[in-house]
Design a protein around this motif. Structure first.
Motif, mmCIF file in Angstrom:
data_model
loop_
_atom_site.group_PDB
_atom_site.id
_atom_site.type_symbol
_atom_site.label_atom_id
_atom_site.label_comp_id
_atom_site.label_asym_id
_atom_site.label_seq_id
_atom_site.Cartn_x
_atom_site.Cartn_y
_atom_site.Cartn_z
ATOM 1 N N ALA A 248 0.840 -1.202 0.000
ATOM 2 C CA ALA A 248 0.000 0.000 0.000
ATOM 3 C C ALA A 248 0.874 1.250 0.000
ATOM 4 N N LYS A 249 1.990 1.217 0.750
ATOM 5 C CA LYS A 249 2.898 2.360 0.798
ATOM 6 C C LYS A 249 3.494 2.637 -0.573
ATOM 7 N N GLU A 250 3.619 1.588 -1.396
ATOM 8 C CA GLU A 250 4.182 1.731 -2.739
ATOM 9 C C GLU A 250 3.097 1.972 -3.783
ATOM 10 N N GLY A 251 1.849 2.126 -3.340
ATOM 11 C CA GLY A 251 0.752 2.364 -4.271
ATOM 12 C C GLY A 251 0.326 1.124 -5.034
ATOM 13 N N MET A 252 0.638 -0.041 -4.492
ATOM 14 C CA MET A 252 0.307 -1.305 -5.156
ATOM 15 C C MET A 252 -0.970 -1.906 -4.576
ATOM 16 N N ASN A 253 -1.543 -2.853 -5.312
ATOM 17 C CA ASN A 253 -2.747 -3.527 -4.838
ATOM 18 C C ASN A 253 -2.434 -4.418 -3.646
ATOM 19 N N SER A 254 -3.407 -4.551 -2.754
ATOM 20 C CA SER A 254 -3.241 -5.435 -1.605
ATOM 21 C C SER A 254 -3.177 -6.886 -2.067
ATOM 22 N N PRO A 255 -2.364 -7.714 -1.412
ATOM 23 C CA PRO A 255 -2.316 -9.127 -1.775
ATOM 24 C C PRO A 255 -3.553 -9.892 -1.304
ATOM 25 N N ILE A 256 -4.333 -9.304 -0.393
ATOM 26 C CA ILE A 256 -5.516 -9.976 0.143
ATOM 27 C C ILE A 256 -6.759 -9.462 -0.581
ATOM 28 N N ASN A 257 -7.522 -10.400 -1.150
ATOM 29 C CA ASN A 257 -8.681 -10.025 -1.948
ATOM 30 C C ASN A 257 -9.868 -10.928 -1.634
ATOM 31 N N THR A 258 -11.043 -10.493 -2.048
ATOM 32 C CA THR A 258 -12.244 -11.306 -1.900
ATOM 33 C C THR A 258 -12.261 -12.363 -2.991
ATOM 34 N N CYS A 259 -12.453 -13.605 -2.597
ATOM 35 C CA CYS A 259 -12.474 -14.702 -3.561
ATOM 36 C C CYS A 259 -13.779 -14.666 -4.360
ATOM 37 N N PRO A 260 -13.715 -14.676 -5.696
ATOM 38 C CA PRO A 260 -14.932 -14.651 -6.505
ATOM 39 C C PRO A 260 -15.727 -15.960 -6.427
ATOM 40 N N SER A 261 -15.106 -17.001 -5.898
ATOM 41 C CA SER A 261 -15.777 -18.296 -5.803
ATOM 42 C C SER A 261 -16.493 -18.483 -4.474
ATOM 43 N N CYS A 262 -15.767 -18.332 -3.345
ATOM 44 C CA CYS A 262 -16.373 -18.581 -2.030
ATOM 45 C C CYS A 262 -16.801 -17.314 -1.306
ATOM 46 N N GLY A 263 -16.347 -16.154 -1.779
ATOM 47 C CA GLY A 263 -16.762 -14.888 -1.193
ATOM 48 C C GLY A 263 -16.018 -14.463 0.056
ATOM 49 N N LEU A 264 -15.024 -15.225 0.507
ATOM 50 C CA LEU A 264 -14.254 -14.847 1.687
ATOM 51 C C LEU A 264 -13.052 -13.991 1.289
ATOM 52 N N ASP A 265 -12.565 -13.214 2.235
ATOM 53 C CA ASP A 265 -11.379 -12.394 1.974
ATOM 54 C C ASP A 265 -10.129 -13.231 2.168
ATOM 55 N N THR A 266 -10.006 -14.240 1.321
ATOM 56 C CA THR A 266 -8.925 -15.213 1.470
ATOM 57 C C THR A 266 -8.200 -15.503 0.152
ATOM 58 N N TYR A 267 -8.489 -14.705 -0.878
ATOM 59 C CA TYR A 267 -7.774 -14.885 -2.146
ATOM 60 C C TYR A 267 -6.494 -14.054 -2.082
ATOM 61 N N VAL A 268 -5.374 -14.713 -2.305
ATOM 62 C CA VAL A 268 -4.070 -14.051 -2.192
ATOM 63 C C VAL A 268 -3.429 -13.944 -3.568
ATOM 64 N N GLU A 269 -3.045 -12.724 -3.907
ATOM 65 C CA GLU A 269 -2.384 -12.451 -5.189
ATOM 66 C C GLU A 269 -1.079 -11.716 -4.921
ATOM 67 N N THR A 270 0.029 -12.410 -5.099
ATOM 68 C CA THR A 270 1.335 -11.799 -4.858
ATOM 69 C C THR A 270 2.239 -11.799 -6.084
ATOM 70 N N GLY A 271 1.812 -12.462 -7.150
ATOM 71 C CA GLY A 271 2.688 -12.665 -8.296
ATOM 72 C C GLY A 271 3.207 -14.082 -8.289
ATOM 73 N N ASP A 272 3.627 -14.535 -7.121
ATOM 74 C CA ASP A 272 4.042 -15.933 -6.962
ATOM 75 C C ASP A 272 2.857 -16.804 -6.556
ATOM 76 N N ILE A 273 1.919 -16.220 -5.842
ATOM 77 C CA ILE A 273 0.734 -16.935 -5.367
ATOM 78 C C ILE A 273 -0.504 -16.290 -5.969
ATOM 79 N N SER A 274 -1.419 -17.116 -6.469
ATOM 80 C CA SER A 274 -2.685 -16.592 -6.994
ATOM 81 C C SER A 274 -3.750 -17.665 -6.801
ATOM 82 N N PHE A 275 -4.277 -17.755 -5.581
ATOM 83 C CA PHE A 275 -5.335 -18.712 -5.293
ATOM 84 C C PHE A 275 -5.984 -18.379 -3.963
ATOM 85 N N CYS A 276 -7.094 -19.046 -3.691
ATOM 86 C CA CYS A 276 -7.835 -18.814 -2.455
ATOM 87 C C CYS A 276 -7.388 -19.803 -1.389
#
Length: 320
Positions: A248-276
């Motif tokens: 966030a300090k670098e103006g980048m997106n948060s790695p924690i996101n809402t999963c479009p499948s289960c709806g929980l805030d457990t989808y992680v996107e880091t570049g190396d990781i992209s899954f719920c």
């Protein structure tokens, strides 16, 4: 003993004396004094690392350029503000000093609440934040080559007892998570935070459970129990909240996101990781139209094979 170091020792001693009372009002005073003492110790570490320099040139927070009369400039201290916690960490690195690994973000947050607003969490959470940071204080004394037992003789036993009690309970809580199987490694569970009291002393209810989709947890500070959905969101937040802050300090997106499948805030996107971390679904792929990669930020639930831009263009063409 320098005045700054003497003030650091006094602030810590007063903070621990307030801490010993276990009184809610005194606990607020404990946080202010103890936190101030920690920062003063860190500043003393910097000053002793460059003994020939003027202390204000080391711990001053703001400097301004002044012409030196020879066509150049010199930077002089501006005002009386000294470095804060973030700046201290940075200057430790610049000075070749090792910053303690102890996390005091909660203590810092509670102290800031006290200074500007009011403490939102119960005093028990503040008590834990202080006790969990004792190792940082000891490490600062180590860098200074000073003996904390001698300097804090009147409150040293309290420090040892509280640290030992906290370490024992935290180790037991962390051990409860060891059997759980995850798709990717899970770290930083010492940063788990109870949704009721903010305590990090959170353990898995069923210590024999190995399935990540069945975890539930309990706080050993206030007794609050969390269902699976809340528990797994807490795990993801603990694992990636530091990354979220830095990104966030670098103006980048948060790695924690809402999963479009289960709806929980457990989808992680880091570049190396992209899954719920809950349902293990992944939206990672390649856009069928432009060939660009698709991640959670480019994913279009209505056009899963397209990136968000191409999905927008497709919808625009269809509506024309």
């Amino acid at each position: 003993m320098s005045e700054l170091f003497s003030n650091a020792v006094t602030s810590i001693r007063l903070g621990i004396e307030d801490f010993e009372t276990d009184d809610s009002d005194r606990m607020l005073s404990a946080a202010r004094n103890y936190y101030a003492g920690l920062l003063l110790l860190a500043k003393e570490c910097l000053i002793r690392a460059a003994p020939e320099a003027e202390p204000s040139q080391i711990i001053g927070a703001r400097f301004k350029p002044i012409p030196n009369g020879d066509g150049g400039v010199e930077h002089v201290i501006e005002g009386y503000t000294t470095v804060d916690l973030s700046q201290l960490r940075s200057r430790f690195k610049d000075f070749g000093l090792t910053w303690p690994k102890t996390d005091i973000k909660k203590l810092q947050s509670y102290r800031n609440d006290l200074e500007h607003y009011h403490l939102k969490e119960p005093s028990s959470a503040l008590s834990e934040a202080i006790a969990s940071s004792f190792s940082m204080m000891v490490e600062f004394f180590g860098i200074l080559g000073e003996n904390p037992q001698e300097l804090l003789d009147e409150v040293w036993e309290t420090i040892l007892e509280q640290k030992a009690a906290f370490d024992k309970i935290q180790a037991d809580c962390l051990a409860s998570w060891e059997a759980v199987q995850w798709k990717e490694s899970v770290e930083r569970l010492d940063l788990l935070a109870c949704p009721e009291c903010g305590s990090s002393l959170v353990a898995q209810l069923d210590r024999e459970n190995t399935e990540h989709h069945e975890i539930m947890c309990k706080c050993f500070r206030c007794g609050n129990e969390s269902n699976h959905e809340k528990s797994i969101e807490m795990v993801v937040e603990a694992c990636f909240e530091v990354d979220a802050y830095l990104m966030a300090k670098e103006g980048m997106n948060s790695p924690i996101n809402t999963c479009p499948s289960c709806g929980l805030d457990t989808y992680v996107e880091t570049g190396d990781i992209s899954f719920c971390y809950n349902c293990e679904e992944s939206v990672s792929g390649t856009c069928a139209r432009c060939g660009n990669g698709i991640d959670i930020h480019e994913y279009s639930p209505d056009h899963e094979e397209l990136c968000s831009y191409c999905a927008y263009q497709w919808e625009k063409m269809r509506d024309e």
